[in-house]
Design an enzyme around this catalytic site. Structure first.
Site, PDB file in Angstrom:
ATOM      1  N   LYS A 138     -45.087 -11.654 -85.493  1.00 34.21           N
ATOM      2  CA  LYS A 138     -45.885 -10.627 -86.174  1.00 34.21           C
ATOM      3  C   LYS A 138     -46.265  -9.460 -85.268  1.00 34.21           C
ATOM      4  CE  LYS A 138     -46.360 -12.702 -90.268  1.00 34.21           C
ATOM      5  NZ  LYS A 138     -45.721 -12.141 -91.482  1.00 34.21           N
TER       6      LYS A 138
ATOM      7  N   SER B 278     -40.180 -18.630 -85.390  1.00 32.13           N
ATOM      8  CA  SER B 278     -40.979 -17.421 -85.610  1.00 32.13           C
ATOM      9  C   SER B 278     -42.400 -17.509 -85.082  1.00 32.13           C
ATOM     10  CB  SER B 278     -41.001 -17.096 -87.098  1.00 32.13           C
ATOM     11  OG  SER B 278     -41.474 -18.218 -87.827  1.00 32.13           O
TER      12      SER B 278
ATOM     13  N   GLU C 165     -53.592  -7.835 -94.799  1.00 33.14           N
ATOM     14  CA  GLU C 165     -53.725  -9.107 -95.504  1.00 33.14           C
ATOM     15  C   GLU C 165     -53.220 -10.189 -94.565  1.00 33.14           C
ATOM     16  OE1 GLU C 165     -51.133  -7.230 -95.695  1.00 33.14           O
ATOM     17  OE2 GLU C 165     -49.560  -8.677 -95.242  1.00 33.14           O
TER      18      GLU C 165
END
Lengths: 470, 269
Positions: free
Chosen positions: A125, A420, A147
Site C-alpha cells: 500500500k 502483498s 478508506e
C-alpha cells in the site's frame, strides 16, 4: 455509453476464462499480443469497464486530479521524488525470495515471493499512498481522507500524511475496526483520525461511501486518497501507475536470479491494486500465465464470499463500471471473507477487462484454503503472511501442482507470488482460527491477550488447559 | 412537452416558483409512501421525486440513509417504485402532479435501462433524476428517455465548470437540478451562498428551468430560493416528517413550505 475507447487490446480475444490450461492461456496471449500492448492502459475505459459514474459535484476534482497526474507522470522531478522515497523510505526494491521449502508443497515447482511485506508499513500500500500524497501536495490540498478495510491502506495513508505534513482522516467500517484494532491504534499513533463507519455492512464499501460523502463536502482542501485500483477515472490507472514498480522489479529480479521469465504469476484480489501492480510487469509476456485469487470466503456456493469476478455481474459502484456482487435489484450484496482487505463486493475495472479477454484467470480461494497456506508459509519459510496474501499463496499451491501435472521436471518451472503484506495485523484472527485462544481471548496457557491492551485479565490461565481443549 | 417543464411553467405563470418534494419509495411501507406522496401533492408540491432505496447512497445524508436503509430492511423491491409512481400519479390526476423517480444508477442498469424507462412511462412517471449519472456516461439513457418521452434531470454543482454547466443544461429535459452546496442531502440552518451563483451560472450556460435542492428544509429557505430559482426542492425535512408524523405530517409541512413560494407575498404576508 461505455463503448470502449482504446485499451489498445484486440476485440477478438476469447470470452471466458481459459481455465488455467496452458494451451488456452497461450492462444489468448498470442491473440492479444497481435493486437498490441496491454500495458499502460490509460483509462477511462478498459473495454466497456471503468468510466466515471459519479456525482457531478466531484467531477471537477477528478478532472483536476487527472490533469495533475498526467503532468506529474512525465515530470522527471516528480518521478525522481517517487524513486527517492521508494529507495530511502519504503525500502525498495523489495526482495524476491525463493521459497524452497514451501515449493515442495506446490508440486515441486520453484516458488518465488515478491516481498511487499517487507516494505515500510508492511504491505504494498505504501507505493500508492506516497504517490498520491505527493499529488495532493501538488494540487495544494492540505488534507487527505482514505478508506480502509484491513487497516493496511489506512496505516499507509496516515504514514504518508505524517511524512508530508498533511492532515489525515481514515474511514473504517466498525466491523473492520473491531477485527483490526491494532491498526486503529497505529493510525492514531501516526496522527490520523479514525472514523468508525456504522452504516450498511460496516466494512470497506461503507467506508468508501462515507469517504465520498466527506470528499463532496470538503473537496477544495481535501484529496481522496483511494486505496485500490478501482473507483472513477483516473483512479484505476493512477493507482496502478504507482504499483507498477512491483511488476517491474519482479520481472527484472526473476530474470537476474533465474535467467528466464516465470511460468505463472499469482496475486490476491480485493479491489485488485497489488495484483494489477505485479500483473502489469508481465501482461505483454505471452508465456506468462497470470492468476488472480479472489476471496471465496466460506465457499462460493454458500453465498458468504467476496468472489466478485467469479460470481458477480457488471454494474456500477463507487464510480466505475465493473464486475459487482449485486442482487436482482442491483443492490450491492455484502461480501464475506476472513480477510478484511479482500472483503469488498467490487473489483477494479481493469481486472474485469483482463478477465473478459482471457488474459488473466480469476479463481476463488476459500477462507480454509487461505489459512492452510498461511500456516504452511509460517512453518516452511519463517514468514507470517497477511491473510490477503495467503489467498495468493493458496492459489500458487494449486497452480504449482497443475504445472507439475503437465509433465517435465517441475523444478524447471517458476511461479511468482505477490506477497502483498505481512501478517502481524492478522495474528489475532489466525490465533482464533487455529484454536489458540481460550474463552477469554487469551493465548492458551498465558495471560497474553490478543484482543486489546487491557484484555489480559490477571486470572492465571490454568497450565494444563492449553493442551486439553480442542 | 415535458411534463415537469409544464408543471414548473404553470407555477411560474402563477407568479411563484414550483415546489418539488422528495420521498423515498417504500418508507415506511409502499402503501404509506403512496399516501405520503398524495398528501405532499395536496399540500402544495407541484412535482414529486420518488427515491429508490439503494444500498450505497453516496449523495445522501443521515436522514435519507436511515429511511432508505429501513425500507430495504423491510424488503423493498425496486419494481415497487412503479407502483408508488402510479399510485400517486393516478390519485393526483386532478392536480396534474408530475412524479419523477430519483435513483442511483445501478438499479436501473440491473433492470435494463430500456426496461426501467418503459415501466416508468407506463406507470405515468414524468422522468428520472440521476444523482450519480453524468451526461458523459448517459448515452443509453438518452436513447431510452427519448423513446418513452421521459424527462431526464441531471445535476449541476457549485464546482461545475462553465463548459460542464452548458453540456449538462443541454442534456437535461424538464429542468436542471442545481445542487445548492458541496455536500450531501440533509437539513442545514441556512441556504448556502453558493446556491444563487449556481442558478445564475446554469442560466448563463443555457439552462431553461433551474431548481435548487440540498439543504432546503424550511419555509424561510423556500422563500429565499423562490426569489431567484424556478423551483425549490425539499427532501430530508419531508422524510423526517414522514418518519415522525406519517403522511398527514408530510401534508402539513408541504403546506407550510408552499407558503414560502409566492414571490409577491414574500414581503408582506
Amino acid at each position: 455509453m461505455g463503448e470502449s475507447t482504446p485499451a489498445s487490446a484486440p476485440q477478438h480475444a476469447a470470452e471466458g476464462t481459459g481455465q488455467g490450461t496452458g494451451e488456452a492461456g497461450e492462444t489468448t496471449a498470442d491473440a492479444f499480443l497481435a493486437g498490441g500492448s496491454l500495458r499502460h492502459a490509460p483509462g477511462p475505459y478498459f473495454g466497456s469497464y471503468g468510466g466515471r459514474w459519479m456525482p457531478e459535484s466531484l467531477i471537477a476534482a477528478l478532472d483536476e486530479l487527472e490533469e495533475t497526474f498526467e503532468k506529474a507522470k512525465s515530470d522527471p522531478e516528480f518521478l525522481a521524488q517517487i524513486a527517492e522515497l521508494n529507495r530511502t523510505y519504503s525500502g525498495r526494491p523489495s526482495l524476491l525470495t525463493e521459497a524452497k521449502r514451501f515449493s515442495a508443497h506446490a508440486g515441486g515447482v520453484r516458488v518465488f515471493l515478491k516481498r511487499e511485506d517487507l516494505n515500510h508499513t508492511g504491505s504494498h500500500k505504501i507505493n500508492n499512498v506516497l504517490g498520491q500524497a505527493l499529488l495532493a501536495k501538488r494540487m495544494g490540498k492540505t488534507r487527505v481522507i482514505a478508506e480502509t478495510g484491513a487497516g493496511q491502506h489506512g496505516v499507509a495513508s496516515a504514514t504518508a500524511a505524517a511524512l508530508l505534513g498533511l492532515e489525515c482522516v481514515v474511514y473504517m467500517g466498525a466491523e473492520d475496526a473491531r477485527r483490526q484494532a491494532l491498526n486503529v491504534a497505529r493510525m492514531q499513533l501516526l496522527g490520523a483520525t479514525v472514523v468508525p463507519v456504522t452504516n450498511g455492512s460496516q466494512t470497506l464499501k461503507d467506508a468508501i461511501n462515507d469517504a465520498l460523502r466527506d470528499w463532496v463536502a470538503n473537496v477544495r482542501t481535501t484529496h481522496y486518497l483511494l486505496g485500490t485500483a478501482a473507483g472513477a477515472h483516473p483512479f484505476p490507472a493512477l493507482v496502478r501507475f504507482f504499483h507498477e514498480v512491483i511488476g517491474d522489479e519482479a520481472r527484472e529480479q526473476i530474470l537476474t536470479q533465474t535467467g528466464r521469465l516465470p511460468d505463472a504469476v499469482c496475486a490476491c484480489i480485493g479491489g485488485g491494486s497489488n495484483a494489477i501492480g505485479i500483473f502489469h510487469g508481465f501482461l505483454d509476456d505471452p508465456s506468462v500465465r497470470i492468476y488472480g485469487f479472489e476471496a471465496g470466503g466460506e465457499g462460493i456456493d454458500t453465498g458468504r464470499h467476496a468472489a466478485t469476478i467469479t460470481l458477480g455481474r457488471p454494474g456500477v459502484l463507487h464510480g466505475a463500471r465493473s464486475y459487482l456482487m449485486q442482487d436482482e435489484d442491483g443492490q450491492t450484496i455484502e461480501s464475506h471473507s476472513i480477510s478484511a482487505g479482500l472483503d469488498y463486493p467490487g473489483v477494479g475495472p481493469e481486472h474485469s477487462y483482463l478477465h473478459d479477454i482471457g488474459r488473466v484467470t480469476y479463481e476463488p480461494i476459500t477462507d480454509a484454503e487461505a489459512m492452510d497456506a498461511f500456516r504452511l508459509l509460517c512453518r516452511t519459510e519463517g514468514i507470517i503472511p497477511a491473510i490477503e496474501s495467503s489467498h495468493a499463496l493458496a492459489g500458487a499451491l494449486k497452480v504449482g501442482q497443475r504445472l507439475a501435472a503437465e509433465g517435465g521436471d517441475p523444478a524447471e518451472k517458476i511461479v511468482i507470488v505477490n506477497l502483498s503484506g505481512r501478517g502481524d495485523k492478522d495474528v489475532q484472527t489466525a490465533a482464533d482460527w487455529f484454536g489458540m485462544l481460550d474463552e477469554n481471548g487469551n493465548v492458551k496457557g498465558t495471560t497474553l491477550s490478543t484482543r486489546s491492551a487491557k484484555g489480559g485479565q490477571p486470572q492465571a490461565a490454568g497450565q494444563g488447559e492449553a493442551k486439553e481443549q480442542q | 412537452m415535458s411534463k415537469s417543464a409544464a408543471k414548473i411553467d404553470q407555477a411560474l405563470a402563477g407568479g411563484r416558483a414550483a415546489l418539488i418534494g422528495y420521498l423515498p419509495a417504500g418508507y415506511p411501507s409502499v402503501e404509506e409512501s403512496i399516501e405520503a406522496g398524495i398528501e405532499l401533492a395536496r399540500g402544495g408540491a407541484d412535482l414529486i421525486e420518488i427515491g429508490v432505496p439503494y444500498s450505497d447512497p453516496v449523495m445522501d445524508g443521515s436522514v435519507i440513509q436511515a429511511a432508505t436503509t429501513e425500507a430495504l430492511a423491510r424488503g423493498f423491491r425496486v419494481a415497487s417504485v412503479f407502483d408508488v409512481v402510479r399510485g400517486i400519479t393516478e390519485a393526483t390526476a386532478d392536480l396534474g402532479t408530475a412524479v419523477l423517480v430519483m435513483t442511483y444508477w445501478n438499479p436501473v442498469v440491473r433492470m435494463g435501462v430500456d426496461e426501467f424507462a418503459r415501466r416508468l412511462a407506463e406507470a405515468g412517471g414524468a422522468g428520472l433524476i440521476t444523482p450519480d449519472l453524468i451526461p458523459d456516461e448517459a448515452e443509453e439513457w438518452f436513447e431510452a428517455s427519448d423513446r418513452y418521452g421521459l424527462d431526464r434531470v441531471f445535476l449541476v454543482a457549485p464546482s461545475s465548470t462553465p463548459e460542464r454547466m452548458a453540456m449538462t443544461a443541454k442534456a437535461c429535459r424538464g429542468f436542471t437540478y442545481a445542487v445548492s452546496l458541496m455536500g450531501v442531502t440533509g437539513a442545514r440552518t441556512a441556504v448556502d451562498a453558493a446556491a444563487r451563483d449556481v442558478v445564475e451560472a446554469a442560466r448563463a450556460a443555457g439552462a431553461e428551468r433551474v431548481c435548487v435542492g440540498l439543504g432546503v428544509s424550511t419555509a424561510e429557505h423556500v422563500r429565499e430560493i423562490a426569489d431567484y430559482a424556478d423551483g425549490v426542492i425539499v427532501g430530508s425535512a419531508l422524510v423526517s416528517a414522514q418518519r415522525d408524523g406519517g403522511p398527514s405530517a408530510v401534508g402539513r409541512l408541504a403546506s407550510e413550505l408552499s407558503a414560502g413560494l409566492s414571490r409577491t407575498t414574500a414581503a408582506g404576508a
